[in-house]
Design an enzyme around this catalytic site. Structure first.
Site, mmCIF file in Angstrom:
data_model
loop_
_atom_site.group_PDB
_atom_site.id
_atom_site.type_symbol
_atom_site.label_atom_id
_atom_site.label_comp_id
_atom_site.label_asym_id
_atom_site.label_seq_id
_atom_site.Cartn_x
_atom_site.Cartn_y
_atom_site.Cartn_z
ATOM 1 N N LYS A 68 0.773 -1.115 -0.006
ATOM 2 C CA LYS A 68 0.013 0.109 -0.044
ATOM 3 C C LYS A 68 0.948 1.240 0.068
ATOM 4 O O LYS A 68 1.956 1.185 0.800
ATOM 5 C CB LYS A 68 -0.804 0.085 1.170
ATOM 6 C CG LYS A 68 -1.577 1.151 1.527
ATOM 7 C CD LYS A 68 -2.778 1.483 0.636
ATOM 8 C CE LYS A 68 -3.426 2.782 0.727
ATOM 9 N NZ LYS A 68 -4.122 3.379 -0.206
ATOM 10 N N CYS A 118 -1.845 10.701 -5.831
ATOM 11 C CA CYS A 118 -3.276 10.334 -5.106
ATOM 12 C C CYS A 118 -4.287 11.116 -5.304
ATOM 13 O O CYS A 118 -4.049 12.366 -5.043
ATOM 14 C CB CYS A 118 -3.034 10.266 -3.613
ATOM 15 S SG CYS A 118 -4.187 9.519 -2.666
HETATM 16 O O1 RRO Z 1 -5.297 5.849 -0.616
HETATM 17 C C1 RRO Z 1 -6.134 6.190 -1.350
HETATM 18 O O2 RRO Z 1 -7.058 7.034 -1.327
HETATM 19 C C2 RRO Z 1 -5.558 5.989 -2.816
HETATM 20 C C3 RRO Z 1 -4.257 6.574 -3.287
HETATM 21 BR BR1 RRO Z 1 -2.832 6.907 -2.048
HETATM 22 C C4 RRO Z 1 -4.027 6.373 -4.632
HETATM 23 O O3 RRO Z 1 -2.669 6.599 -5.112
HETATM 24 N N1 RRO Z 1 -4.929 5.908 -5.580
HETATM 25 C C5 RRO Z 1 -6.185 5.825 -5.348
HETATM 26 O O4 RRO Z 1 -7.186 5.677 -5.910
HETATM 27 N N2 RRO Z 1 -6.732 5.674 -3.744
#
Ligand code: RRO
Length: 294
Positions: free
Chosen positions: A39, A128
């Site tokens: 993650k 993100c």
């Molecule tokens: O954690 C998120 O909400 C998230 C991330 Br970091 C990302 O790069 N892409 C996404 O769809 N969700």
């Protein structure tokens, strides 16, 4: 000189998809995925946005996870533990997805990760869609400055570890040209096309038994800002890959991320110019058997 990003088995999980906890990572470790990607992590542990923050209907998904993660040190410790517990010949490469909340945080995470022999590569996520503000990789000037600072602050040695960039969806030729220039200039080893589609909105409708009125509500709490993924992304990411392949140096690898459900989707990715493949929504839906099947 670019540090080559090489995987023996080309299919693995997209960052963010069932790869947050030790149990998630162990499941990927015991699957046929070609790598274990974590993650996206921050300096400190985060609980992310309020639920509900993930939804799918089997083919498309939407998330507003908000960077829920255990903090980068957890993933470095996991990698150490994993590499000590498994024969070197059976180990999968571990890719740390890095999404620090500031330049200083990313500098610290990358500096410590470069010293960790159990991490194979880093995927720097400056795209993100769920934490507000303008993602660094959406503004070419800011992106240039940011990469320049990170590379000098971490004394990044390109022969040490491959470093890649998870990119957002770009919609103009100008962006493909400018971002390709940055990737070539900073000797980036790979790019991942693409992060989820920002600002998606999806409703669900509930028919209450015995009532004439249907109740409709957004599937995630944070109704704007949800990243969309799944089937509809395939054509979008194929276009991204194709544009980048024509402008990147040959030794920069391209990882397809978006809409992969079948082997045929990977074949199309290869036609567009992709070398490796990340599975997101389909992995959420199907679990680790998708790596074997695809
Ligand atoms: O954690 C998120 O909400 C998230 C991330 Br970091 C990302 O790069 N892409 C996404 O769809 N969700």
């Amino acid at each position: 000189m670019v540090s080559q990003f090489e995987l023996q088995v080309p299919i693995y999980n997209a960052a963010g998809c069932k790869c947050t906890t030790k149990e998630d990572l162990n499941n990927i470790a015991s699957s046929s995925a070609g790598a274990i990607q974590t993650k996206s992590c921050t300096l400190a542990k985060r609980s992310g946005n309020q639920p509900p923050k993930y939804w799918d209907n089997g083919t498309i998904s939407i998330n507003s996870n908000g960077l829920e993660n255990e903090g980068y040190q957890f993933y470095l410790d996991y990698a150490n533990e994993y590499s000590q517990s498994i024969n070197a010949s059976n180990q999968k490469p571990i890719i740390l997805s890095v999404a620090g909340l500031s330049l200083d945080d990313n500098t610290k995470i990358i500096t410590d990760t470069l010293k960790n022999n159990s991490i194979y590569a880093l995927e720097l996520n400056l795209s993100c869609p769920n934490i507000g503000g303008i993602p660094v990789s959406s503004d070419v000037e800011v992106f240039n400055e940011y990469l320049n600072n990170i590379i000098s602050a971490t004394s990044y040695n390109h022969s040490a570890k491959p470093i890649g960039l998870k990119l957002p969806v770009y919609t103009t030729r100008w962006h493909f040209e400018k971002v390709s220039h940055l990737v070539n200039k900073y000797d980036i080893s790979f790019i991942t096309c693409s992060n989820s589609m920002p600002n998606c909105l999806q409703f669900e409708h509930i028919n209450n038994p015995g009532e004439d009125i249907m109740t409709s509500k957004p599937v995630i709490l944070n109704k704007l800002g949800g990243g969309g993924g799944g089937e509809f992304m395939k054509g979008i990411v194929l276009g991204q890959i194709y544009q980048f392949r024509n402008q990147l140096s040959e030794n920069v690898k391209i990882v397809m991320c978006g809409g992969i459900r079948y082997g045929m989707d990977c074949y199309e990715g290869q036609l567009a110019g992709a070398n490796y493949f990340q599975v997101g929504t389909q992995y959420m839906v199907e679990g680790t058997s998708c790596f074997d099947r695809i």
